[in-house]
Design a protein around this motif. Structure first.
Motif, mmCIF file in Angstrom:
data_model
loop_
_atom_site.group_PDB
_atom_site.id
_atom_site.type_symbol
_atom_site.label_atom_id
_atom_site.label_comp_id
_atom_site.label_asym_id
_atom_site.label_seq_id
_atom_site.Cartn_x
_atom_site.Cartn_y
_atom_site.Cartn_z
ATOM 1 N N VAL B 42 -13.292 28.054 -53.478
ATOM 2 C CA VAL B 42 -11.998 27.041 -52.927
ATOM 3 C C VAL B 42 -11.359 27.260 -53.791
ATOM 4 O O VAL B 42 -9.970 27.222 -52.754
ATOM 5 N N PRO B 43 -11.278 28.351 -54.470
ATOM 6 C CA PRO B 43 -9.766 28.224 -55.211
ATOM 7 C C PRO B 43 -9.246 29.134 -54.279
ATOM 8 O O PRO B 43 -7.373 29.230 -54.066
ATOM 9 N N MET B 44 -9.976 30.694 -54.061
ATOM 10 C CA MET B 44 -9.550 31.285 -52.863
ATOM 11 C C MET B 44 -9.137 30.713 -51.594
ATOM 12 O O MET B 44 -7.623 30.375 -50.639
ATOM 13 N N TRP B 45 -9.298 29.282 -50.806
ATOM 14 C CA TRP B 45 -8.678 28.312 -49.784
ATOM 15 C C TRP B 45 -7.592 27.826 -49.954
ATOM 16 O O TRP B 45 -6.377 27.696 -49.332
ATOM 17 N N PHE B 46 -7.761 27.402 -51.968
ATOM 18 C CA PHE B 46 -6.102 26.548 -52.365
ATOM 19 C C PHE B 46 -5.262 28.013 -52.721
ATOM 20 O O PHE B 46 -3.709 27.732 -52.076
#
Lengths: 220, 224
Positions: B42-46
């Motif tokens: 998820v942090p990749m998308w953020f």
């Protein structure tokens, strides 16, 4: 506003005068539909509603990209300079969007007509279907007019036109396919209102952005 | 970029990697231990959304007041954002293999993500096909803003109105409500901050590299 209408009339007149372009585009649509008809061997088979709506929108998408692409790409350099001296960028993009909306709408109407002859006409709720056609034509023309302006300034603009426009159009296209499928399934109107509002919202955003951004590509 | 921010980013990410693999996570059906993907996927998308937004911000500033510096910033933010997006898709595919049984499931979220990457690949194709530098900067800035606006419904609206298996959609457990309990929250937030910092750091490195290459080119030109 007056200039917008004048430019719009000019586009229309030019288009009607150049018969070859119109016949070229209509032949293009016809060939697309005919290829669909032959490849799915529809004399013996029928296709499901989902396939109909996907095929229909793909045919429309390709013909629309090809016909709108020429709105800036085909025009000569000198003509640009002439426009630049007589009208503001806003007037030009508005007239282009207006004209292209009409063109896309006409193309979708022709496409629909051909589809109903060759393939099938599963549409039950006509007014809803036509409003979907109109809204998507508007969205397509708003985004394609701007992108054709961008692509006209670059090299190998015809390929670039397709590359740049597909990702931008996909959201609209998916919504349109979904709404069309609802219509074909004969679902109640209330199920499609969400999609219609979404398309309308995207259209407004795209038109506003095209209006704001066009003067920057125009200036060069 | 400030030095303490770089140190902070490294420390945070080391902590996140240890914590993310070792600390307790809530048990959920189907997801089980793969819920740890929240810390890494998820942090990749953020990060991607942050970097692309920064890229659009610099594009807008470029159109208002053109300067090669702003153009360079907007390109590099898009570049690193694209890298984050590719990593996001890859980590998502690994997760999907274990949770859904297939690398590519054709889920609306996956498709939306793939199209997002297409937009930015198209952006780089556009940059590649304009020769005049100033015109390239202006055209790509316009396309950047336009495509970003067209992309927003694709990522944020369409997955919500179509059925998706992705956590957080269509009644599946998501990372925002009950799923992300207090044990997971600190690591998840830290991970986001750490990755965004790393992204900005990468951008600043690439910017410096660009400036230096240009200087070298200038010096070589003078020699000749």
């Amino acid at each position: 506003m007056k200039i917008v209408l004048l430019l719009f009339q000019k586009e229309l007149k030019l288009e009607l005068r150049r018969r070859s372009v119109i016949s070229g585009i209509s032949l293009y649509v016809f060939s697309l539909v005919f290829i669909c008809y032959i490849t799915f061997s529809l004399r013996n088979n029928t296709i499901s509603e989902a396939t109909w709506s996907a095929l229909f929108w793909l045919a429309i998408l390709f013909s629309v990209i090809n016909s709108v692409a020429k709105s800036f790409i085909g025009e000569r350099k000198g003509l640009f300079i002439y426009y630049y001296s007589i009208a503001s960028a806003q007037a030009i993009i508005f007239s282009k969007i207006l004209y292209n909306t009409l063109l896309c709408f006409a193309l979708s109407a022709v496409g629909y007509f051909l589809f109903s002859i060759f393939i099938d006409n599963p549409v039950q709720d006509q007014p809803l279907f036509w409003s979907i056609l109109f809204l998507t034509s508007w969205g397509f023309s708003a985004s394609l007019s701007l992108i054709s302006g961008i692509a006209a300034k670059a090299n190998n603009s015809n390929i670039l036109m397709a590359v740049l426009s597909f990702p931008v159009l996909i959201a609209l296209l998916l919504l349109a396919i979904k709404a069309t499928k609802n219509v074909l399934d004969g679902l109640d109107r209330s199920t499609s209102t969400d999609e219609l509002w979404n398309i309308l919202a995207i259209n407004c955003i795209l038109t506003a952005l095209a209006y704001l951004l066009f003067r920057y590509i125009w200036r060069s | 970029m400030k030095k303490w921010l770089k140190v902070a980013a490294v420390v945070i990410l080391i902590f996140v990697h240890f914590g993310g693999l070792i600390f307790m996570v809530p048990r959920r059906e189907i997801v089980n231990e793969t819920i740890r993907a929240v810390y890494f996927h998820v942090p990749m998308w953020f990060g991607m959304v942050y970097l692309f937004s920064a890229s659009v911000y610099y594009s807008i500033r470029y159109l208002k007041k053109p300067s090669p510096d702003l153009d360079r910033k907007s390109v590099e933010y898009a570049n690193i954002g694209l890298m984050f997006g590719i990593l996001g898709i890859l980590t998502g595919m690994i997760w999907a293999y274990y949770a859904w049984g297939d690398f590519w499931h054709g889920d609306p979220k996956q498709n939306g993500a793939a199209i997002t990457l297409l937009v930015y690949l198209a952006y780089f194709v556009l940059r590649g096909s304009v020769d005049n530098e100033e015109q390239r900067a202006r055209l790509s800035a316009v396309y950047n803003i336009f495509a970003f606006a067209a992309m927003v419904p694709l990522i944020f609206i369409i997955p919500r109105i179509t059925d998706s298996l992705h956590p957080g959609n269509g009644g599946n457990p998501g990372f925002n409500q009950y799923d992300l309990d207090n044990r997971m929250r600190p690591i998840f937030y830290l991970s986001n901050i750490g990755w965004i910092l790393i992204g900005v750091w990468l951008v600043s490195l690439r910017l410096r590299l660009n400036v230096l290459t240009e200087k070298i080119n200038e010096i070589e030109d003078e020699k000749n």
